[in-house]
Design a protein around this motif. Structure first.
Motif, PDB file in Angstrom:
ATOM      1  N   ALA A 191      12.231   4.969  11.278  1.00 37.10           N
ATOM      2  CA  ALA A 191      10.858   4.552  10.999  1.00 37.10           C
ATOM      3  C   ALA A 191      10.742   3.856   9.650  1.00 37.10           C
ATOM      4  N   LEU A 192      11.723   4.059   8.768  1.00 34.37           N
ATOM      5  CA  LEU A 192      11.681   3.490   7.423  1.00 34.37           C
ATOM      6  C   LEU A 192      12.410   2.153   7.319  1.00 34.37           C
ATOM      7  N   LYS A 193      13.079   1.754   8.400  1.00 30.66           N
ATOM      8  CA  LYS A 193      13.835   0.505   8.375  1.00 30.66           C
ATOM      9  C   LYS A 193      12.889  -0.693   8.294  1.00 30.66           C
ATOM     10  N   ASP A 194      13.422  -1.781   7.753  1.00 32.07           N
ATOM     11  CA  ASP A 194      12.647  -3.031   7.641  1.00 32.07           C
ATOM     12  C   ASP A 194      11.327  -2.802   6.926  1.00 32.07           C
ATOM     13  N   ASP A 195      11.421  -2.163   5.776  1.00 31.29           N
ATOM     14  CA  ASP A 195      10.236  -1.894   4.958  1.00 31.29           C
ATOM     15  C   ASP A 195       9.226  -1.040   5.724  1.00 31.29           C
ATOM     16  N   ALA A 196       9.739   0.005   6.389  1.00 33.07           N
ATOM     17  CA  ALA A 196       8.907   0.952   7.147  1.00 33.07           C
ATOM     18  C   ALA A 196       8.069   0.232   8.201  1.00 33.07           C
ATOM     19  N   ALA A 197       8.706  -0.643   8.961  1.00 31.60           N
ATOM     20  CA  ALA A 197       7.986  -1.450   9.950  1.00 31.60           C
ATOM     21  C   ALA A 197       7.290  -0.587  10.997  1.00 31.60           C
ATOM     22  N   PHE A 198       7.912   0.511  11.407  1.00 25.64           N
ATOM     23  CA  PHE A 198       7.271   1.356  12.421  1.00 25.64           C
ATOM     24  C   PHE A 198       6.000   1.988  11.869  1.00 25.64           C
ATOM     25  N   HIS A 199       6.049   2.506  10.672  1.00 28.47           N
ATOM     26  CA  HIS A 199       4.863   3.113  10.077  1.00 28.47           C
ATOM     27  C   HIS A 199       3.757   2.086   9.865  1.00 28.47           C
ATOM     28  N   ARG A 200       4.132   0.871   9.546  1.00 26.59           N
ATOM     29  CA  ARG A 200       3.124  -0.153   9.293  1.00 26.59           C
ATOM     30  C   ARG A 200       2.373  -0.557  10.561  1.00 26.59           C
ATOM     31  N   ARG A 201       2.860  -0.132  11.721  1.00 23.61           N
ATOM     32  CA  ARG A 201       2.141  -0.395  12.967  1.00 23.61           C
ATOM     33  C   ARG A 201       0.827   0.378  13.041  1.00 23.61           C
ATOM     34  N   TYR A 202       0.733   1.498  12.283  1.00 24.88           N
ATOM     35  CA  TYR A 202      -0.477   2.313  12.405  1.00 24.88           C
ATOM     36  C   TYR A 202      -0.945   2.964  11.098  1.00 24.88           C
ATOM     37  N   PHE A 203      -0.152   2.949  10.062  1.00 25.53           N
ATOM     38  CA  PHE A 203      -0.553   3.569   8.800  1.00 25.53           C
ATOM     39  C   PHE A 203      -1.703   2.808   8.140  1.00 25.53           C
ATOM     40  N   VAL A 204      -2.584   3.553   7.492  1.00 20.83           N
ATOM     41  CA  VAL A 204      -3.486   2.990   6.498  1.00 20.83           C
ATOM     42  C   VAL A 204      -2.759   3.139   5.167  1.00 20.83           C
ATOM     43  N   SER A 205      -2.287   2.029   4.639  1.00 22.22           N
ATOM     44  CA  SER A 205      -1.426   2.072   3.468  1.00 22.22           C
ATOM     45  C   SER A 205      -1.438   0.696   2.798  1.00 22.22           C
ATOM     46  N   PRO A 206      -1.357   0.651   1.474  1.00 21.39           N
ATOM     47  CA  PRO A 206      -1.213   1.758   0.530  1.00 21.39           C
ATOM     48  C   PRO A 206      -2.537   2.498   0.328  1.00 21.39           C
ATOM     49  N   VAL A 207      -2.411   3.759  -0.082  1.00 23.50           N
ATOM     50  CA  VAL A 207      -3.572   4.580  -0.403  1.00 23.50           C
ATOM     51  C   VAL A 207      -3.609   4.768  -1.913  1.00 23.50           C
ATOM     52  N   GLU A 208      -4.665   4.283  -2.525  1.00 23.19           N
ATOM     53  CA  GLU A 208      -4.832   4.485  -3.962  1.00 23.19           C
ATOM     54  C   GLU A 208      -5.556   5.806  -4.184  1.00 23.19           C
ATOM     55  N   VAL A 209      -4.918   6.703  -4.902  1.00 26.00           N
ATOM     56  CA  VAL A 209      -5.463   8.033  -5.149  1.00 26.00           C
ATOM     57  C   VAL A 209      -6.124   8.036  -6.522  1.00 26.00           C
ATOM     58  N   LYS A 210      -7.401   8.409  -6.553  1.00 28.47           N
ATOM     59  CA  LYS A 210      -8.145   8.382  -7.813  1.00 28.47           C
ATOM     60  C   LYS A 210      -8.581   9.786  -8.220  1.00 28.47           C
ATOM     61  N   ASP A 211      -9.001   9.912  -9.448  1.00 27.09           N
ATOM     62  CA  ASP A 211      -9.467  11.195  -9.940  1.00 27.09           C
ATOM     63  C   ASP A 211     -10.862  11.501  -9.398  1.00 27.09           C
ATOM     64  N   SER A 212     -11.425  12.625  -9.797  1.00 25.88           N
ATOM     65  CA  SER A 212     -12.704  13.061  -9.253  1.00 25.88           C
ATOM     66  C   SER A 212     -13.842  12.102  -9.586  1.00 25.88           C
ATOM     67  N   SER A 213     -13.689  11.329 -10.628  1.00 24.07           N
ATOM     68  CA  SER A 213     -14.737  10.368 -10.991  1.00 24.07           C
ATOM     69  C   SER A 213     -14.685   9.114 -10.133  1.00 24.07           C
ATOM     70  N   GLY A 214     -13.538   8.888  -9.488  1.00 27.21           N
ATOM     71  CA  GLY A 214     -13.374   7.698  -8.672  1.00 27.21           C
ATOM     72  C   GLY A 214     -13.006   6.460  -9.446  1.00 27.21           C
ATOM     73  N   ARG A 215     -12.755   6.603 -10.740  1.00 33.73           N
ATOM     74  CA  ARG A 215     -12.464   5.445 -11.584  1.00 33.73           C
ATOM     75  C   ARG A 215     -10.987   5.326 -11.954  1.00 33.73           C
ATOM     76  N   LYS A 216     -10.364   6.422 -12.268  1.00 29.82           N
ATOM     77  CA  LYS A 216      -8.981   6.380 -12.740  1.00 29.82           C
ATOM     78  C   LYS A 216      -8.004   6.536 -11.571  1.00 29.82           C
ATOM     79  N   LYS A 217      -7.078   5.589 -11.448  1.00 35.21           N
ATOM     80  CA  LYS A 217      -6.060   5.663 -10.403  1.00 35.21           C
ATOM     81  C   LYS A 217      -4.940   6.586 -10.848  1.00 35.21           C
ATOM     82  N   LEU A 218      -4.668   7.610 -10.041  1.00 34.74           N
ATOM     83  CA  LEU A 218      -3.627   8.586 -10.373  1.00 34.74           C
ATOM     84  C   LEU A 218      -2.295   8.264  -9.703  1.00 34.74           C
ATOM     85  N   ALA A 219      -2.359   7.665  -8.519  1.00 32.89           N
ATOM     86  CA  ALA A 219      -1.128   7.387  -7.781  1.00 32.89           C
ATOM     87  C   ALA A 219      -1.417   6.371  -6.690  1.00 32.89           C
TER      88      ALA A 219
END
Length: 402
Positions: A191-219
């Motif tokens: 599933a990770l081959k070719d830059d995770a081509a299988f996952h990219r068929r259905y993933f919502v990605s990338p996911v930006e994870v923010k702090d509780s304020s919604g302003r600071k990106k944590l990951a």
């Protein structure tokens, strides 16, 4: 339960990556997070929330305000005029959500239902139950996630013990479990081959994870997080969790956080909402069963058999099989009893490797089932998994890829 008129629009489904508990998603409110992901997924698929007649929510770990369930979630995704049930059937939640929503579409073919499953096993609630008759009025307490992993109030055992019970009864060795674990890890690498081509068929990605304020990106989460490299030598060095047992930490899944969603509707509306109108995905059947007390891993077999019977087909007619396998024992038992080779199912991954957020686990596996069927030119697919209470649930889908 058999269905004749229930369809899933091709591509009208999605999942976040799954993140090992106490990872990047650990502080996110599961319902608010699911709402954000669903809104993004619908926008990317050019589907407006006004098409939905109901929302079915699957969730097993309570969170603040989850009392308000599906109506709250529907409002957050932009459909404040609809409602629906909140369903908790442990690890069978996804299958039950899909089955129940399908039944509603089957009896009213005009309906279009949004099904969302979400859970955060990280930082699960610590509950206090008042007991005025307790010593000094002292109540009882429970850590919702960990305490329920460790104790079934009916069978009086931990979930791990159910795997040991099946391993002992069916003579499943530690070495066999290690072999299957490594096989599943290798399948996941595809599933990770070719830059995770299988996952990219259905993933919502990338996911930006923010702090509780919604302003600071944590990951920024691009793919599943918290999966350790697995080797035969590393697995062999692990000791069984229980003295005298066979199941190691390597041969079982890990709790995780994430969410998934899909749409169920009529054939005509599915064609309109599909990413490719030439691909037809029909939900054929739902089945559930219960193993005897303390033998959870065995429940997948009668559940699968019931779904196959409802669909009017045999396991030999099934092209793709995906299982929720919290223990390697599950797949060994299923392989032996159903007569399917261990290397013939769970292509591209399974919950044994990518983790287990409970509610959405089965939905992600069903999505992967559909995508693999499309890649293989269509046919029947089976999803089956076990759940707390020594239960199992299964779904049959058919893909017509013209």
């Amino acid at each position: 339960m058999q269905f004749d008129h229930v369809f899933i629009p091709y591509g009208a489904y999605w999942s976040t990556p799954f993140v090992r508990w106490q990872g990047s998603f650990a502080h996110l409110h599961p319902m608010r997070f699911a709402a954000e992901v669903t809104k993004r997924a619908l926008e990317e698929r050019h589907i407006g929330p006004e098409v939905f007649d109901a929302l079915f929510l699957g969730m097993t770990v309570p969170a603040k305000h989850s009392f308000y369930g599906a109506p709250w979630l529907a409002a957050m995704v932009g459909a404040p005029e609809i409602s629906g049930p909140a369903i908790n059937q442990a690890c069978a939640t996804s299958a039950r959500v899909i089955g129940d929503a399908a039944y509603e579409v089957e009896i009213d073919r005009e309906r279009c239902i949004l099904a969302i499953t979400c859970d955060r096993t990280s930082n699960g609630p610590h509950l206090y139950y008042p007991n005025p008759l307790g010593p000094g009025g002292t109540g009882e307490h429970e850590d919702w996630v960990t305490d329920n992993f460790d104790f079934d109030p009916y069978a009086h055992n931990a979930m791990l013990q159910t795997a040991e019970n099946v391993a002992a009864e069916d003579t499943i060795s530690r070495e066999e479990q290690n072999e299957v674990t490594y096989l599943r890890y290798q399948q996941y690498q595809d599933a990770l081959k070719d830059d995770a081509a299988f996952h990219r068929r259905y993933f919502v990605s990338p996911v930006e994870v923010k702090d509780s304020s919604g302003r600071k990106k944590l990951a920024t989460v691009l793919d599943d997080e918290g999966i350790y490299p697995t080797t035969p030598e590393g697995l062999a060095r692990l000791r069984p969790v229980h003295e005298g047992g066979t199941v190691t930490y390597g041969a079982q899944t890990h709790p995780a956080d994430g969410n998934s969603g899909l749409i169920l509707t009529s054939q005509e509306q599915a064609r309109q909402l599909s990413r490719d109108a030439n691909i037809q995905v029909r939900l054929v059947a739902f089945g559930q069963a219960r193993a005897r007390k303390g033998y959870m891993a065995q429940a997948t077999v009668p559940a699968a058999q019931k779904a196959l019977q409802e669909a009017g087909i045999d396991i030999k007619d099934v092209k793709v099989v995906k299982t929720h396998n919290p223990f390697a024992v599950n797949d060994i038992y299923f392989s032996r009893k159903m007569g399917v080779a261990l290397d013939s199912f769970n292509n591209f991954g399974s919950s044994l490797i990518f983790g287990h957020p409970q509610g959405p686990t089965g939905m992600r596996l069903t999505i992967e089932l559909i995508e693999e069927l499309v890649m293989r030119g269509g046919g029947y697919g089976l999803f089956v998994g076990c759940a707390a209470g020594d239960t199992g649930a299964a779904l049959i889908v058919h893909v017509d890829a013209k």
